[in-house]
Scaffold this motif. Structure first.
Motif, PDB file in Angstrom:
ATOM      1  N   VAL A 184       0.841  -1.203   0.000  1.00 53.66           N
ATOM      2  CA  VAL A 184       0.000   0.000   0.000  1.00 53.66           C
ATOM      3  C   VAL A 184       0.872   1.247   0.000  1.00 53.66           C
ATOM      4  CG1 VAL A 184      -1.777   1.279   1.275  1.00 53.66           C
ATOM      5  CG2 VAL A 184      -1.842  -1.223   1.219  1.00 53.66           C
ATOM      6  N   TYR A 185       1.908   1.250   0.849  1.00 59.44           N
ATOM      7  CA  TYR A 185       2.830   2.383   0.942  1.00 59.44           C
ATOM      8  C   TYR A 185       4.170   1.937   0.363  1.00 59.44           C
ATOM      9  CZ  TYR A 185      -0.769   4.268   3.916  1.00 59.44           C
ATOM     10  OH  TYR A 185      -1.970   4.728   4.383  1.00 59.44           O
ATOM     11  N   HIS A 186       4.306   2.142  -0.923  1.00 61.02           N
ATOM     12  CA  HIS A 186       5.426   1.575  -1.661  1.00 61.02           C
ATOM     13  C   HIS A 186       6.743   2.208  -1.216  1.00 61.02           C
ATOM     14  CE1 HIS A 186       2.461  -0.338  -4.187  1.00 61.02           C
ATOM     15  NE2 HIS A 186       1.878   0.823  -4.364  1.00 61.02           N
ATOM     16  N   VAL A 187       7.688   1.357  -0.867  1.00 64.79           N
ATOM     17  CA  VAL A 187       9.000   1.808  -0.437  1.00 64.79           C
ATOM     18  C   VAL A 187      10.007   0.745  -0.846  1.00 64.79           C
ATOM     19  CG1 VAL A 187       8.831   0.730   1.850  1.00 64.79           C
ATOM     20  CG2 VAL A 187      10.321   2.702   1.540  1.00 64.79           C
ATOM     21  N   ASP A 188      11.220   1.175  -1.137  1.00 64.28           N
ATOM     22  CA  ASP A 188      12.264   0.230  -1.521  1.00 64.28           C
ATOM     23  C   ASP A 188      12.610  -0.678  -0.342  1.00 64.28           C
ATOM     24  OD1 ASP A 188      12.406   1.367  -4.034  1.00 64.28           O
ATOM     25  OD2 ASP A 188      14.036   2.738  -3.487  1.00 64.28           O
ATOM     26  N   ASP A 189      13.063  -1.895  -0.658  1.00 60.44           N
ATOM     27  CA  ASP A 189      13.530  -2.786   0.401  1.00 60.44           C
ATOM     28  C   ASP A 189      14.639  -2.112   1.189  1.00 60.44           C
ATOM     29  OD1 ASP A 189      11.755  -4.755  -0.308  1.00 60.44           O
ATOM     30  OD2 ASP A 189      13.188  -5.870  -1.536  1.00 60.44           O
ATOM     31  N   PHE A 190      14.658  -2.391   2.487  1.00 61.41           N
ATOM     32  CA  PHE A 190      15.637  -1.775   3.376  1.00 61.41           C
ATOM     33  C   PHE A 190      16.990  -2.448   3.163  1.00 61.41           C
ATOM     34  CE2 PHE A 190      17.578  -0.633   7.429  1.00 61.41           C
ATOM     35  CZ  PHE A 190      17.139   0.665   7.599  1.00 61.41           C
ATOM     36  N   LYS A 191      17.984  -1.677   2.779  1.00 58.88           N
ATOM     37  CA  LYS A 191      19.308  -2.222   2.464  1.00 58.88           C
ATOM     38  C   LYS A 191      20.151  -2.267   3.735  1.00 58.88           C
ATOM     39  CE  LYS A 191      19.289  -0.843  -2.395  1.00 58.88           C
ATOM     40  NZ  LYS A 191      17.844  -0.527  -2.360  1.00 58.88           N
ATOM     41  N   LEU A 192      20.644  -3.478   4.041  1.00 61.94           N
ATOM     42  CA  LEU A 192      21.340  -3.722   5.297  1.00 61.94           C
ATOM     43  C   LEU A 192      22.811  -4.055   5.076  1.00 61.94           C
ATOM     44  CD1 LEU A 192      18.731  -5.935   7.177  1.00 61.94           C
ATOM     45  CD2 LEU A 192      19.440  -3.633   7.800  1.00 61.94           C
ATOM     46  N   PHE A 221       9.733   4.005   9.616  1.00 64.17           N
ATOM     47  CA  PHE A 221      10.752   4.025   8.570  1.00 64.17           C
ATOM     48  C   PHE A 221      10.958   2.640   7.964  1.00 64.17           C
ATOM     49  CE2 PHE A 221      12.632   7.652  11.294  1.00 64.17           C
ATOM     50  CZ  PHE A 221      11.684   8.535  10.796  1.00 64.17           C
ATOM     51  N   TRP A 222      10.760   1.593   8.767  1.00 62.65           N
ATOM     52  CA  TRP A 222      10.896   0.241   8.231  1.00 62.65           C
ATOM     53  C   TRP A 222       9.825  -0.041   7.184  1.00 62.65           C
ATOM     54  CZ3 TRP A 222      14.086  -3.702   7.739  1.00 62.65           C
ATOM     55  CH2 TRP A 222      13.580  -4.961   7.426  1.00 62.65           C
ATOM     56  N   LEU A 223       8.585   0.356   7.488  1.00 62.27           N
ATOM     57  CA  LEU A 223       7.463   0.057   6.605  1.00 62.27           C
ATOM     58  C   LEU A 223       7.248   1.114   5.529  1.00 62.27           C
ATOM     59  CD1 LEU A 223       4.906  -1.228   9.277  1.00 62.27           C
ATOM     60  CD2 LEU A 223       6.265  -2.604   7.688  1.00 62.27           C
ATOM     61  N   GLY A 224       7.914   2.269   5.660  1.00 62.13           N
ATOM     62  CA  GLY A 224       7.745   3.329   4.670  1.00 62.13           C
ATOM     63  C   GLY A 224       6.451   4.095   4.832  1.00 62.13           C
ATOM     64  N   LEU A 225       5.977   4.250   6.065  1.00 64.11           N
ATOM     65  CA  LEU A 225       4.707   4.941   6.308  1.00 64.11           C
ATOM     66  C   LEU A 225       4.890   6.452   6.227  1.00 64.11           C
ATOM     67  CD1 LEU A 225       3.478   2.773   9.311  1.00 64.11           C
ATOM     68  CD2 LEU A 225       2.718   2.646   6.933  1.00 64.11           C
ATOM     69  N   PRO A 226       3.887   7.179   5.724  1.00 68.28           N
ATOM     70  CA  PRO A 226       4.033   8.626   5.562  1.00 68.28           C
ATOM     71  C   PRO A 226       3.872   9.415   6.850  1.00 68.28           C
ATOM     72  CG  PRO A 226       1.875   7.929   4.795  1.00 68.28           C
ATOM     73  CD  PRO A 226       2.633   6.680   5.117  1.00 68.28           C
ATOM     74  N   ASN A 227       3.295   8.812   7.907  1.00 68.15           N
ATOM     75  CA  ASN A 227       3.038   9.572   9.131  1.00 68.15           C
ATOM     76  C   ASN A 227       3.178   8.670  10.348  1.00 68.15           C
ATOM     77  OD1 ASN A 227       1.579  11.106  11.286  1.00 68.15           O
ATOM     78  ND2 ASN A 227       1.179  12.503   9.586  1.00 68.15           N
ATOM     79  N   ILE A 228       3.887   9.168  11.358  1.00 66.53           N
ATOM     80  CA  ILE A 228       4.159   8.374  12.560  1.00 66.53           C
ATOM     81  C   ILE A 228       2.891   8.067  13.345  1.00 66.53           C
ATOM     82  CG2 ILE A 228       4.560  10.327  14.134  1.00 66.53           C
ATOM     83  CD1 ILE A 228       6.999   8.700  15.207  1.00 66.53           C
ATOM     84  N   ARG A 229       1.846   8.869  13.183  1.00 63.15           N
ATOM     85  CA  ARG A 229       0.593   8.627  13.904  1.00 63.15           C
ATOM     86  C   ARG A 229      -0.012   7.281  13.536  1.00 63.15           C
ATOM     87  NH1 ARG A 229       1.865  13.467  12.966  1.00 63.15           N
ATOM     88  NH2 ARG A 229       1.412  15.231  14.368  1.00 63.15           N
ATOM     89  N   MET A 230       0.321   6.787  12.358  1.00 62.03           N
ATOM     90  CA  MET A 230      -0.196   5.494  11.926  1.00 62.03           C
ATOM     91  C   MET A 230       0.403   4.342  12.736  1.00 62.03           C
ATOM     92  SD  MET A 230       0.039   6.164   7.828  1.00 62.03           S
ATOM     93  CE  MET A 230      -0.777   4.624   7.418  1.00 62.03           C
ATOM     94  N   THR A 231       1.513   4.593  13.453  1.00 66.85           N
ATOM     95  CA  THR A 231       2.166   3.548  14.232  1.00 66.85           C
ATOM     96  C   THR A 231       1.782   3.604  15.705  1.00 66.85           C
ATOM     97  OG1 THR A 231       4.139   4.840  14.787  1.00 66.85           O
ATOM     98  CG2 THR A 231       4.136   3.727  12.660  1.00 66.85           C
ATOM     99  N   SER A 232       0.904   4.520  16.079  1.00 68.49           N
ATOM    100  CA  SER A 232       0.415   4.627  17.454  1.00 68.49           C
ATOM    101  C   SER A 232      -1.066   4.274  17.465  1.00 68.49           C
ATOM    102  CB  SER A 232       0.619   6.053  17.986  1.00 68.49           C
ATOM    103  OG  SER A 232       0.100   6.195  19.285  1.00 68.49           O
ATOM    104  N   LEU A 233      -1.466   3.378  18.358  1.00 61.94           N
ATOM    105  CA  LEU A 233      -2.859   2.936  18.364  1.00 61.94           C
ATOM    106  C   LEU A 233      -3.821   4.110  18.512  1.00 61.94           C
ATOM    107  CD1 LEU A 233      -2.545  -0.264  20.571  1.00 61.94           C
ATOM    108  CD2 LEU A 233      -3.190  -0.190  18.163  1.00 61.94           C
ATOM    109  N   PHE A 234      -3.570   4.950  19.513  1.00 65.86           N
ATOM    110  CA  PHE A 234      -4.385   6.144  19.736  1.00 65.86           C
ATOM    111  C   PHE A 234      -3.408   7.301  19.962  1.00 65.86           C
ATOM    112  CE2 PHE A 234      -6.856   2.473  21.082  1.00 65.86           C
ATOM    113  CZ  PHE A 234      -8.026   2.657  20.359  1.00 65.86           C
TER     114      PHE A 234
END
Length: 556
Positions: free
Chosen positions: A380-388, A534-547
């Protein structure tokens, strides 16, 4: 002589004619008559319909196989003790009858004799079909095809393999032939937010404002972040959101798993403080009985005091509160800190190595254990694979070298300036290009932009033994060697801008803890939500907090 006939009455004495009803009275009577006839006809139809329904119910061969259940717990109920199946194991039950709880993603009637449902359980979805037959009534087909979206069900059915893969479900090779379907909790409609809309990406507005526009090739508008957060319990039902929090849980588990094997002790430090111990204005004040108290900005002082208490290695997962009026896509006022502190033997780079190996372990295990969830979100939130990089080969870039790289790329920045967010991201692109890694460490930060407890660098008094760890050019961890001498610590606190009183209410116990012998130590604090973002490539940090909590939001 016969009586004479009575004389004729005079004109004034003539008998009166009966009064005729008025036209209005006639109309009223006619209406009353029609009303009575309609009422009688309605009662007759109602009786006929009731008799028809009773007759149909009497003929409904499936009447005990569907319907709405009473609210569980509201009345005496004898459990059926029927085993419930997890849909992830459906392939193990081919041609067998199973019972499972689920909810309705979609229900549709194809005809009076055929209906299809998309049923979901966790991240798994399956197609279900019901067809009228001698053993399954049309009434049951109609009921199943009209169950409201998001209603909670208990379904019994046969697991059947399909000839063609089912595109609309995650379980593609099997479908459920419904035998029984009961509604446990009916969903009210319309929903305030369609779960299907929460599966789609946010509009590209930077901070998730309510700018809603159709996606390319799609007539429906994208639903903004505020609408989603205002209806969070519906929003969180989306599979993509479930996947985000499975990954987040995984990061916590991996953090503790790795450090436990390294000999770290899990601790819990206070979050209510008697003073704003680390200085600055970015602290939440609260009323604590008859005095003021403050929410902890970090567990920093307590982590160090535990090292002074002879705990060699400690870790903590807990809430962190920052009263920063930062309305950005990567800031929250309440987030989860992943913290660690440890003594080292000879050089603070020993701590850096633990931090780097910790994150490499988390990244590699996310790829191994949480690939399904990661791939779902990234679809859904397209991002390149994380290079390690490999263990021991994490790029460690001295701060002044990073400044040089930015200057050569056209940035105007001073040797000892703090980097802005765009500059950090630019440096991340340069590091990726030069070293092929999305993960790196920036070492030896200017001491003027670090906390007062940071050990000054022996090679340059303007630098410090401190470091940040970065993902995709954005900081996820800040750490350093800490000063473990009470005298040096007190001196650095007084020289700090703004100055901090080492004998203050919130600092004296902390400073004094180093007067009785404390080994050299260092550590770091990660922002859990940033790692996930940053791992998932999400546009907003609020999406990673339940509330989520930010300067504008304290509900729901």
């Amino acid at each position: 002589m016969a009586d004479s006939a009575p004389a004729a009455s005079s004109a004034g004495d003539a008998p009166q004619q009966p009064e005729q009803p008025s036209k209005n009275a006639l109309k009223k009577a006619q209406k009353e008559k029609e009303k009575a006839e309609k009422k009688a006809a309605a009662k007759a139809r109602e009786l006929a319909e009731r008799q028809k329904k009773e007759a149909a119910d009497a003929e409904d061969v499936s009447k005990d196989s569907y319907g709405e259940l009473p609210l569980i717990g509201s009345k005496d109920f004898k459990p059926t003790e029927t085993p419930r199946v997890d849909l992830s194991t459906v392939a193990e039950h081919e041609d067998k009858e199973i019972t499972f709880r689920c909810w309705v993603e979609n229900a549709r009637s194809q005809s009076a004799k055929l209906a299809f449902l998309n049923l979901r359980q966790g991240l798994n979805t399956v197609q279900a079909v019901i067809a009228a037959s001698d053993k399954l009534s049309k009434q049951m087909v109609k009921f199943c095809g009209t169950v409201s979206t998001e209603s909670t069900l208990v379904v019994t059915g046969l697991v059947k393999r399909v000839k063609e893969p089912i595109k609309s479900a995650t379980i593609k090779d099997f479908e459920i032939h419904i035998l029984k379907l009961f509604v446990e909790a009916k969903a009210e409609i319309p929903l305030p937010l369609q779960v299907d809309d929460a599966e789609r990406p946010l509009p590209d507005t930077g901070l998730g404002e309510e700018e809603e526009k159709p996606a390319e090739g799609d007539a429906r508008p994208l639903v903004g972040l505020n609408t989603r957060l205002n209806n969070r319990t519906i929003d969180l039902r989306a599979k993509v959101n479930h996947a985000i929090f499975v990954v987040k849980s995984g990061v916590c588990g991996l953090f503790q798993e790795f450090l436990s094997k390294q000999g770290f002790t899990l601790v819990q430090t206070p979050k209510i403080l008697g003073a704003a111990s680390e200085g600055g204005a970015n602290v939440f004040e609260l009323k604590y009985f008859d005095r003021s108290a403050y929410l902890a900005q970090s567990p920093q002082f307590y982590k160090q005091m535990l090292i002074a208490s002879r705990f060699q290695k400690v870790m903590e997962i807990g809430p962190v509160f920052r009263a920063e009026n930062s309305n950005t896509a990567r800031h929250l006022t309440e987030f989860t800190g992943l913290d660690l502190e440890m003594e080292f033997q000879e050089h603070y780079h020993e701590v850096m190595r633990v931090l780097e190996d910790l994150m490499l372990f988390i990244f590699n295990e996310l790829n191994a254990r949480y690939k399904k969830e990661t791939d779902l979100v990234r679809s859904v939130y397209h991002v390149d694979d994380f290079k390690l990089p490999e263990s021991g080969k994490v790029p460690r870039i001295p701060f002044l070298e990073g400044i040089k790289m930015l200057r050569e790329a056209g940035e105007e920045v001073g040797d000892y300036d703090d980097l802005s967010t765009p500059q950090e991201k630019h440096l991340g692109r340069l590091v990726l290009e030069k070293y092929g890694s999305d993960f790196y460490t920036l070492d030896q930060f200017p001491i003027a932009i670090r906390p007062a407890y940071t050990m000054p660098s022996p090679s340059n008094p303007l630098l410090s033994n401190s470091y940040d760890l970065f993902m995709r050019g954005q900081e996820i961890c800040s750490g350093a060697q800490r000063i473990h001498s009470a005298e040096l610590l007190a001196s650095q606190m007084r020289k700090h801008d703004p100055p901090i009183d080492p004998n203050g209410a919130g600092t004296k116990d902390y400073v004094d803890s180093f007067r009785y012998g404390c080994p050299p130590h260092g550590g770091g604090g990660f922002g859990l939500e940033r790692i996930v973002q940053f791992w998932l490539g999400l546009p907003n940090i609020r999406m990673t907090s339940l509330f989520p909590r930010d300067p504008q939001r304290v509900t729901p």
